[in-house]
Design an enzyme around this catalytic site. Structure first.
Site, PDB file in Angstrom:
ATOM      1  N   HIS A 115      -5.869  10.046  -7.079  1.00 28.59           N
ATOM      2  CA  HIS A 115      -4.910   9.200  -6.372  1.00 28.59           C
ATOM      3  C   HIS A 115      -5.589   7.984  -5.729  1.00 28.59           C
ATOM      4  CE1 HIS A 115      -0.793   8.857  -4.988  1.00 28.59           C
ATOM      5  NE2 HIS A 115      -1.217   8.561  -3.771  1.00 28.59           N
ATOM      6  N   ASP A 153      -5.151  13.248 -10.589  1.00 29.11           N
ATOM      7  CA  ASP A 153      -4.380  13.115  -9.354  1.00 29.11           C
ATOM      8  C   ASP A 153      -3.721  14.451  -9.024  1.00 29.11           C
ATOM      9  OD1 ASP A 153      -2.635  12.427  -7.277  1.00 29.11           O
ATOM     10  OD2 ASP A 153      -2.258  10.442  -8.107  1.00 29.11           O
ATOM     11  N   HIS A 206       0.827  -1.213   0.000  1.00 30.30           N
ATOM     12  CA  HIS A 206       0.000   0.000   0.000  1.00 30.30           C
ATOM     13  C   HIS A 206       0.859   1.260   0.000  1.00 30.30           C
ATOM     14  CE1 HIS A 206       0.788   0.955   4.249  1.00 30.30           C
ATOM     15  NE2 HIS A 206       0.634  -0.352   4.522  1.00 30.30           N
ATOM     16  N   SER A 240       1.505   4.297  -4.938  1.00 30.05           N
ATOM     17  CA  SER A 240       2.079   5.529  -4.392  1.00 30.05           C
ATOM     18  C   SER A 240       3.433   5.257  -3.733  1.00 30.05           C
ATOM     19  CB  SER A 240       1.078   6.144  -3.401  1.00 30.05           C
ATOM     20  OG  SER A 240       1.474   7.430  -2.994  1.00 30.05           O
TER      21      SER A 240
END
Length: 502
Positions: free
Chosen positions: A480, A452, A225, A299
């Site tokens: 995002h 984003d 993540h 990310s």
């Protein structure tokens, strides 16, 4: 670089096709364009003016909060807790100076030399980002350049003592009792139940069901993540959306990174790139004996995925990165050293602007240690209250898994991870991408949302240029988060196609 979606080119072609309209309509369109441009300039000027006032006030507020937290920490924990507020300074004559010297890329991590008239010592910083302790105020930043003339930096003795205290401290089990400003619920503090839990990350495993007939050969997938998130970003979105065929052929591992979700949150950790990657290796690769695997990262997790791929080039079967935080550092900046590169990226990620709101939030989290701690105290420590309020407000009609995803972490973990991973890895990203491009043969897929506002789509396009074989997909009207949330089935199908084509 293969761009899977290129809608902006189609729009540009449509705009050129409309050039044959009448002169009156063309003149009206030109007037509207000039008006829009003027409004844009006025909006930028207003944003800059308001931002200057707001962030100048935050500079003062952060100093005041520093004093408040020192008093409260001492009252609650009976000890003065160090922070990174002491600015970098070249100590005056007769005072102890601490000089941080950036080592050459092949020489290993930076080394801090503590020198005085009577003693000398050496301290290894283990990839600590300069942005932790070099964050000038807005006014000071506007009157000097952030590019160091040489790859050397003088930091205050207090900062060196803080880092040395964390690193030289004897190895011991992580502190079990949370800080007074951190949440102590069963989710955030699940790792304190046993020594085994405190030495490994929390990993959600979705394995194929036992085969009733001949066993099916399975493949492994590691999901990582992003910043201030957790494994539920994957387990509550794409995991349920996978087809029955994928569930029967792939063993999926979604980790909570060190300091986030249900994973350990040691107060002594600096949350460096090395620590994060080694914990993934220990908790997933070695614990579950992964010989080869696919990687999917979002990310900030993309930086860890690249580092993992570089450390295990023969094991990675495919590399899927969503919104990677890659900001190409100009040669004039990178020539000044890793510290200058980190400062450059910090200003890209956190430009100290009040608009858009996500940039405002990122700037507060990146530039202000104690303001960001206050945000964590307000939101993360009381995430159960926010969850209940949200359920009442929506009458339980909206799933609240994102509250757990974004609010179950400590300030110490978020603060160090942001600086040491996103900013501190700036000087390494080019080398990582070059290794993927020239030394790895795995399939590479990059995804980004055009809307984003946290990490611009240029980050992914630049990474795609660095890895020519990468397939780049840009989703219109996605940001995002909604690059996954809201189109789970579509993205799950994309992943299955990537793994099958490997």
């Amino acid at each position: 670089m293969h761009i899977a979606t290129c809608v902006w080119q189609e729009k540009a072609a449509g705009g050129m096709g409309g050039a044959a309209v009448g002169g009156g309509e063309w003149g009206a369109a030109g007037a509207r364009a000039r008006a829009v441009a003027a409004l844009g300039v006025a909006g930028c000027a207003l944003n800059c003016a308001v931002s200057f006032v707001v962030f100048s006030a935050l500079d003062v507020l952060d100093v005041l909060l520093c004093l408040v937290y020192k008093l409260v920490d001492y009252a609650v924990d009976a000890e003065w807790k160090s922070c990174y507020c002491a600015a970098a300074a070249s100590g005056s004559a007769g005072t102890r100076r601490v000089q941080a010297t950036a080592a050459a890329p092949a020489a290993g991590p930076k080394v801090v030399r503590l020198s005085s008239a009577s003693s000398s010592a050496k301290l290894q910083l283990e990839d600590v980002s300069d942005t932790l302790y070099v964050r000038p105020s807005l006014l000071a930043d506007g009157t000097r350049t952030y590019i160091h003339a040489a790859p050397a930096l003088t930091v205050s003795p207090a900062i060196a003592e803080l880092i040395r205290g964390k690193m030289d401290r004897p190895r011991r089990p992580p502190r079990q009792a949370p800080c007074w400003s951190d949440c102590d619920c069963k989710v955030c503090h699940a790792w304190s139940g046993s020594p085994a839990s405190s030495s490994h990350l929390y990993v959600h495993v979705q394995a194929p069901p036992p085969a009733s007939e001949a066993p099916v050969e399975t493949e492994d997938v590691v999901f990582i993540h992003g910043f201030i998130s957790s494994s539920v970003f994957w387990t509550e979105t794409v995991f349920p959306a996978f087809s029955p065929s994928a569930r029967s052929h792939y063993r999926m591992f979604a980790v909570d990174l060190l300091g986030f979700g249900r994973s350990p949150k040691p107060a002594e950790s600096l949350y460096t790139l090395r620590e994060h990657v080694e914990m993934i290796e220990r908790s997933v690769l070695r614990r579950y004996r992964l010989g080869s695997f696919h990687v999917v990262a979002h990310s900030l997790g993309s930086v860890l995925a690249l580092a993992l791929a570089v450390r295990h080039p023969a094991a990675v079967k495919s590399l899927t990165l969503l919104a990677p935080p890659y900001f190409p550092v100009p040669e004039s900046v990178s020539a000044a050293g890793a510290g200058a590169a980190a400062q450059y990226v910090m200003r890209k990620v956190a430009p100290r602007r009040v608009w858009p709101p996500i940039a405002f939030g990122g700037s507060m989290a990146c530039w202000y240690e104690h303001v960001s701690r206050t945000i964590c105290l307000t939101i993360c420590r009381h995430h159960r209250v926010w969850d209940r309020l949200f359920r009442i407000f929506t009458r339980n009609r909206v799933r609240t898994f994102l509250i757990e995803a974004f609010m179950c972490h400590t300030h110490n973990a978020a603060w160090h991870t942001l600086h040491n991973i996103i900013c501190g890895s700036a000087a390494r990203m080019d080398a990582y991408l070059d290794v993927v491009a020239h030394q790895l043969s795995c399939k590479v897929a990059l995804f980004h949302g055009r809307d984003d506002e946290l990490l611009p789509v240029d980050c992914t396009l630049a990474a795609g240029l660095r890895v020519p074989r990468a397939r780049v997909t840009v989703y219109d009207r996605k940001d995002h988060i909604t690059i996954v949330v809201g189109q789970e089935k579509l993205f799950a199908a994309e992943l299955e196609a990537i793994w099958r084509a490997d």
